[in-house]
Design an enzyme around this catalytic site. Structure first.
Site, mmCIF file in Angstrom:
data_model
loop_
_atom_site.group_PDB
_atom_site.id
_atom_site.type_symbol
_atom_site.label_atom_id
_atom_site.label_comp_id
_atom_site.label_asym_id
_atom_site.label_seq_id
_atom_site.Cartn_x
_atom_site.Cartn_y
_atom_site.Cartn_z
ATOM 1 N N HIS A 185 0.865 -1.188 0.000
ATOM 2 C CA HIS A 185 0.000 0.000 0.000
ATOM 3 C C HIS A 185 0.897 1.233 0.000
ATOM 4 C CE1 HIS A 185 -3.547 -2.455 1.742
ATOM 5 N NE2 HIS A 185 -3.664 -2.328 0.435
ATOM 6 N N GLU A 227 1.798 3.838 2.999
ATOM 7 C CA GLU A 227 2.298 3.334 4.275
ATOM 8 C C GLU A 227 3.831 3.432 4.300
ATOM 9 O OE1 GLU A 227 0.403 -0.507 4.610
ATOM 10 O OE2 GLU A 227 -1.588 0.388 4.450
ATOM 11 N N HIS A 276 2.585 -3.776 6.931
ATOM 12 C CA HIS A 276 1.632 -2.711 6.660
ATOM 13 C C HIS A 276 1.697 -1.710 7.811
ATOM 14 C CE1 HIS A 276 -0.942 -4.520 3.346
ATOM 15 N NE2 HIS A 276 -0.186 -5.555 3.683
ATOM 16 N N GLU A 328 1.035 -5.062 11.177
ATOM 17 C CA GLU A 328 0.578 -3.680 11.038
ATOM 18 C C GLU A 328 1.408 -2.842 12.010
ATOM 19 O OE1 GLU A 328 -1.809 -2.023 9.365
ATOM 20 O OE2 GLU A 328 -2.920 -3.613 8.320
#
Length: 379
Positions: free
Chosen positions: A141, A144, A266, A342
């Site tokens: 992504h 990020e 992420h 994450e």
């Protein structure tokens, strides 16, 4: 916003269908949205009608962007006090391969829509023995930014650390590490639109990109994805592997010898996710992965005392999402060790001067993962 989930979903659906939202996300009875200033009265009016409370968390996101761009700690050579564009990241990989030619080799994991190579670094100490292979994917992504930064920090630790435990990580495994598997999107986020998330393929007459973590051929389009090519965040593409980035990267991964583990980075939900992302059901590896994941988080906690949620499936901890890389690797390739971290942050911002803080966490979390996976006999 905070309140009744049904009312919040009604508001979010109306906003997504009628306006461009650079960011929206939800967790339980709370949701967050980034809107243009002129939309604030619209949101507040709808929230009042639905009896949902609102709170401004960041008054002007453009001020964050200015701080990132004007970072006085930035230097011409690569560092972990600033964020760098894709060419600088790739230049760092090339430089490390030249400094450590016997251990580090630049590899090409695929191609991008705009013609960029997806570059990674293979780190493997010279030996005739077949080593277990570990694959790290980062930056799928685009917005990020902390993930490519923390991943390059981990690369640096593998190649330069004098800690015997980190040296053992380097010497006992065949690492394939890719700091940015969506280079077009990252460059666009860096130079044009800070909140850009997708690839940069032309998806319709007026819209661009697909979410590369909704485009893998596992339960494609089942949950947490959009069929609208103009959806700013989660358009899953026209078909599985419609994006050359996911298609070519999957081919690279499929050809790796003795692949034992897959890790994706992420941000910024601050949690550790296990397969499967679109289901709360647990497969035969779940209990072992939970033990390994908890040890990994325990190792990371010792660095900065930062508490991560999990380990658990995304459906349990975050939301259901289909078509992700971790699930495809775990199910299609049958790789038991598959994790999605994450990292920390606030709406995809992490202070540049504190990049090394998360880099150290990532390094220790990888050490914990490898240590516990060995204890449980995965290699």
């Amino acid at each position: 916003m905070e309140g009744d989930k049904y009312e919040m979903n009604k508001i979010m659906t109306h906003l997504r269908d009628n306006y461009e939202l650079p960011y929206h996300g939800s967790n339980g009875n709370k949701c967050q949205i980034l809107v243009a200033p002129e939309l604030v009265p619209v949101v507040e009016t709808m929230a009042k009608i639905g009896k949902v409370s609102t709170k401004v968390v960041i008054e002007d996101y453009s001020e964050i962007i200015k701080m990132e761009k004007a970072n006085p700690l930035r230097i011409k050579s690569f560092s972990w006090n600033a964020y760098y564009d894709i060419d600088d990241i790739y230049g760092y990989l090339q430089n490390m391969s030249q400094l450590y030619p016997e251990t580090a080799q630049v590899v090409v994991g695929g191609r991008s829509y705009e013609g960029r190579d997806i570059l990674g670094l293979r780190i493997k100490s010279p030996t005739r023995n077949v080593k277990p292979t570990m694959f790290i994917e980062s930056g799928i992504h685009a917005r990020e930014w902390i993930t490519p930064a923390a991943t390059t920090y981990f690369i640096n630790e593998l190649l330069t650390s004098e800690d015997p435990k980190i040296q053992r990580l380097r010497n006992e495994f065949d690492w394939h590490i890719f700091p940015s598997v969506n280079p077009d999107g990252y460059h666009y986020s860096y130079t044009k639109d800070r909140m850009w998330r997708k690839t940069r393929s032309k998806s319709s007459a007026r819209c661009y990109g697909a979410d590369p973590n909704r485009n893998w051929d596992y339960n494609w389009q089942n949950y947490g994805t959009s069929k609208n090519p103009c959806d700013y965040q989660t358009y899953g593409g026209s078909k599985p592997f419609s994006e050359i980035e996911t298609r070519s990267l999957s081919e690279y991964i499929s050809k790796l010898d003795n692949l034992k583990g897959y890790v994706a980075f992420h941000s910024d939900a601050q949690m550790l996710l296990l397969p499967y992302s679109d289901s709360t059901e647990h497969d035969q590896y779940y209990d072992s992965l939970k033990i390994i994941g908890q040890t990994s988080l325990d190792y990371g906690f010792q660095v900065n005392k930062a508490k991560y949620m999990g380990p658990g499936t995304a459906a349990e901890l975050l939301y259901q999402a289909s078509g992700g890389s971790m699930d495809w690797v775990h199910q299609t390739l049958g790789i038991p060790l598959a994790f999605t971290y994450e990292l920390r942050g606030l709406y995809f911002y992490w202070p540049p001067k504190r990049i090394s803080e998360q880099g150290n966490e990532v390094t220790q979390m990888m050490l914990g993962l490898i240590t516990e996976a060995a204890n449980l006999g995965f290699y």
